[in-house]
Design an enzyme around this catalytic site. Structure first.
Site, mmCIF file in Angstrom:
data_model
loop_
_atom_site.group_PDB
_atom_site.id
_atom_site.type_symbol
_atom_site.label_atom_id
_atom_site.label_comp_id
_atom_site.label_asym_id
_atom_site.label_seq_id
_atom_site.Cartn_x
_atom_site.Cartn_y
_atom_site.Cartn_z
ATOM 1 N N HIS A 1 0.815 -1.228 0.000
ATOM 2 C CA HIS A 1 0.000 0.000 0.000
ATOM 3 C C HIS A 1 0.837 1.261 0.000
ATOM 4 O O HIS A 1 0.319 2.348 -0.250
ATOM 5 C CB HIS A 1 -0.924 0.003 1.222
ATOM 6 C CG HIS A 1 -1.982 -1.048 1.165
ATOM 7 N ND1 HIS A 1 -3.303 -0.771 0.955
ATOM 8 C CD2 HIS A 1 -1.888 -2.401 1.243
ATOM 9 C CE1 HIS A 1 -3.994 -1.909 0.922
ATOM 10 N NE2 HIS A 1 -3.156 -2.906 1.100
ATOM 11 N N ASP B 1 3.464 9.685 -0.554
ATOM 12 C CA ASP B 1 2.275 8.951 -0.127
ATOM 13 C C ASP B 1 1.974 7.885 -1.169
ATOM 14 O O ASP B 1 1.933 8.181 -2.366
ATOM 15 C CB ASP B 1 1.092 9.932 -0.009
ATOM 16 C CG ASP B 1 0.034 9.447 0.985
ATOM 17 O OD1 ASP B 1 -0.054 8.236 1.211
ATOM 18 O OD2 ASP B 1 -0.701 10.303 1.519
HETATM 19 C C1 G6P Z 1 -1.099 3.216 6.215
HETATM 20 C C2 G6P Z 1 -0.539 1.818 6.031
HETATM 21 C C3 G6P Z 1 -1.418 0.786 6.709
HETATM 22 C C4 G6P Z 1 -1.660 1.175 8.158
HETATM 23 C C5 G6P Z 1 -2.234 2.584 8.244
HETATM 24 C C6 G6P Z 1 -2.449 3.051 9.675
HETATM 25 O O1 G6P Z 1 -2.291 3.350 5.506
HETATM 26 O O2 G6P Z 1 -0.381 1.535 4.662
HETATM 27 O O3 G6P Z 1 -0.825 -0.489 6.651
HETATM 28 O O4 G6P Z 1 -2.518 0.262 8.782
HETATM 29 O O5 G6P Z 1 -1.349 3.472 7.593
HETATM 30 O O6 G6P Z 1 -1.294 2.923 10.428
HETATM 31 P P1 G6P Z 1 -1.229 1.998 11.717
HETATM 32 O O7 G6P Z 1 0.206 1.919 12.081
HETATM 33 O O8 G6P Z 1 -2.072 2.696 12.734
HETATM 34 O O9 G6P Z 1 -1.807 0.653 11.361
#
Ligand code: G6P
Length: 473
Positions: A168, A381
Site C-alpha cells: 500500500h 504517499d
Molecule cells: C497506512 C498503512 C497501513 C496502516 C495505516 C495506519 O495506511 O499503509 O498499513 O494500517 O497506515 O497505520 P497503523 O500503524 O495505525 O496501522
C-alpha cells in the site's frame, strides 16, 4: 495431505494484514471495537464485507489473545502481539525502519537487529495463522510492508495456495532500498507471492530493479521466474494496481440529508467563513502538515488571505504515538498552530481549527461537504485516499483539490491543482488560486475527477488484482 503436512482450514479466500478492520479499545472500563485508522482499512473493509472469506490480522490490543469472531459481516481471525512485539516489530521495524525507508527517508530509518528478529518472528506467526485458516488450494492475499516475509513463509507451509501480495505504500528507488541490511531477505519473502501489486508503475519498476540487483533475477515487463526450494520454477509478476475507495458509498453519504445538514452546521459553527480550507491526515511526517501550515501562515502574514473570511480546518488523527518521530512532529505541528492562531485570531475568528482526533465516516463526509478546498500536501504517499474521498463526496461538482505530486493519487487525479510541497511559494499560489477559482473551471475539473473515482472503485481494484492472480498459474 502428506503425513506431517500443515492441516488445512475452511476458507477459500483470505486477506492478511497487520491490522484488522477494527481495533480493540477500552471505553469507560468496557472493551469495544473501533474502526482502525488508515487507507488500507478504508479500501479493504468494503471488499471484505462483500467477499466470502476470512481476514487475518492484529486486533490492536496487547497480550490479549482472542478467538475468531464475526463483525460487520466479516469473519475476523485475530493474531496476538505481546508488548515486546508491539515495540520491536510494529513500532520498531515496521514503523521506524521500513516506513521511513520506503517514504524517501523523510525521517532517518533506524536499523536494529533485534527489531529484524522480531519482524521475522511475527511474520511467521501471521503465516501460520493464515496457513491454518486456508482451505486446500485457497487464495491468500497478503497486505503491506509489515508482512513482506509472509508470502515465502506461507508458500513453504502450504505450496498448494495461490498467494498475492499488495504493497500500500511506495516501493523506494534502488539507491534508497539498498540501505536495508536485510534487503535480500525481504525480497526473497516477497517473491514467495505469485503476483506482487504496487500503487504506481514506478513502484513496480523500483521493485523489479531491486530484484535484479539483489536476487540476480532479470525480468521482462515485470514478469520473472523464481526457483523454489524444491527446485521447481515459478512465474512471478510485479505490476501496479492503483487502489481506490468505495466511491458509491461516499457519494450516498454525501446525499444523505442528515450529513448535508451537518455540513451546514459545521460551517455555521466555524462562523460562516467565505472559504473553508480542509486538511485530513494521520498525524504522520510523510503528510507534509508543517509545509501546509507554513504556506497558510505566510498567506495570512502577506494578507493574501484573512481570518475574517478564511479558516483552515486541520484534522490530524492520532497515529503511532509512541514512535519518536511522531512525538516530535506532534510538538512541531501543535506549536506552529498555536503560534499562527496566537498571531492572527480575533476573539471571534480563528485561523486554524486543529483537531487531534479521529471521526466516523459520516462526520468526515460532512467535513468534505463543508470544505471549499481540500489540501493534500504529502511529501510522499503511496496513494492518499482522502483525496479520492473528497472528490467522491463533491456530488455538486464544486470544490477544489490541491494535491501533492508526490502522492499516488496525483497520477489519476490529473485535474487537481498539483503542487510540489517543498515549493512553499507554489503551494501558496495554488491555495490562492483554489480560493478564487471560477465555479465553471472548478466544476470542469471536479467532474473529470469524479468520473475517474466513480469508474475505478475499490471493487474493481480487487477484481482486477484477483483475476490477474488467478491467471498467474
Ligand atoms: C497506512 C498503512 C497501513 C496502516 C495505516 C495506519 O495506511 O499503509 O498499513 O494500517 O497506515 O497505520 P497503523 O500503524 O495505525 O496501522
Amino acid at each position: 495431505p502428506q503425513p506431517g503436512a500443515t492441516p488445512t482450514g475452511d476458507y477459500d479466500f483470505i486477506v492478511v494484514s497487520n491490522r484488522l478492520s477494527v481495533d480493540r479499545v477500552v471505553v469507560d472500563g468496557e472493551s469495544d471495537w473501533r474502526r482502525s485508522p488508515g487507507g488500507l482499512v478504508t479500501a479493504l473493509a468494503p471488499v471484505m464485507a462483500q467477499a466470502d472469506g476470512a481476514w487475518v490480522g492484529w486486533n490492536g490490543a496487547v497480550d490479549e489473545p482472542l478467538d475468531e469472531f464475526d463483525h460487520s459481516g466479516m469473519h475476523l481471525v485475530p493474531v496476538d502481539l505481546s508488548q515486546q512485539e508491539v515495540e520491536l516489530y510494529y513500532e520498531g521495524f515496521a514503523n521506524a525502519t521500513l516506513w521511513p525507508l520506503y517514504h524517501d527517508v523523510i525521517a532517518p530509518p533506524e536499523f536494529h537487529r533485534t527489531w529484524w528478529d522480531a519482524y521475522r518472528r511475527v511474520n511467521r506467526r501471521f503465516a501460520e495463522a493464515s496457513a491454518k485458516a486456508a482451505a486446500e488450494g485457497a487464495t491468500v492475499w497478503v497486505q503491506d510492508y509489515q508482512l513482506q516475509l509472509v508470502p515465502a513463509m506461507l508458500r513453504q507451509l502450504r505450496p498448494d495456495l495461490r498467494i498475492g501480495f499488495f504493497n500500500h505504500i511506495p516501493f523506494p528507488p534502488l539507491e534508497i532500498y539498498a540501505q536495508l541490511p536485510w534487503r535480500q531477505q525481504v525480497l526473497e519473502g516477497l517473491v514467495g507471492a505469485d503476483l506482487i501489486g504496487f500503487q504506481r508503475p514506478g513502484d513496480a519498476q523500483n521493485f523489479t530493479r531491486c530484484v535484479r540487483r539483489f536476487l540476480g533475477t532479470a525480468s521482462r515487463q515485470g514478469i520473472f521466474t523464481v526457483t523454489d526450494e524444491d527446485g521447481s520454477e515459478r512465474r512471478v509478476e510485479a505490476r501496479s494496481f492503483p487502489i481506490a475507495i468505495d466511491a458509491q458509498h461516499i457519494a450516498e453519504l454525501a446525499a444523505d440529508p442528515d450529513v448535508i445538514e451537518r455540513a451546514r452546521q459545521i460551517r455555521h459553527e466555524l462562523g460562516d467563513p467565505t472559504t473553508v480550507l480542509l486538511g485530513v491526515d494521520r498525524l504522520d511526517y510523510t503528510k507534509g502538515i508543517p509545509h501546509r501550515l507554513k504556506a497558510f501562515g505566510e498567506l495570512l502574514e502577506d494578507q493574501r488571505v484573512s481570518v475574517e473570511d478564511c479558516t483552515l480546518v486541520q484534522v490530524a488523527s492520532p497515529s503511532r504515538e509512541r514512535v519518536e518521530h511522531y512525538k516530535t512532529l506532534r510538538e512541531e505541528v501543535e506549536s506552529t498552530v498555536g503560534r499562527i492562531n496566537g498571531t492572527f485570531d480575533t476573539l471571534e475568528k480563528t485561523a486554524i481549527r486543529y483537531l487531534h482526533q479521529s471521526y466516523p465516516v459520516e462526520e468526515m463526509v460532512a467535513l468534505y461537504l463543508a470544505a471549499d478546498v481540500l489540501l493534500v500536501t504529502a511529501l510522499r504517499d503511496g496513494m492518499n485516499l482522502v483525496a479520492k474521498e473528497y472528490v467522491a463526496a463533491r456530488t455538486r461538482n464544486s470544490g477544489v483539490l490541491v494535491l501533492s505530486e508526490f502522492t499516488g493519487a496525483a497520477e489519476q487525479l490529473r485535474q487537481a491543482l498539483l503542487v510540489n510541497t517543498h515549493d512553499i511559494d507554489g503551494v501558496k499560489n495554488a491555495i490562492v488560486r483554489a480560493i478564487h477559482m471560477e465555479p465553471r473551471e472548478a466544476a470542469r475539473r471536479m467532474r473529470a475527477m469524479r468520473k475517474q473515482v466513480l469508474d475505478h472503485d475499490v471493487q474493481r481494484w480487487s477484481t482486477d488484482f484477483l483475476s490477474a492472480l488467478q491467471e498467474q498459474r
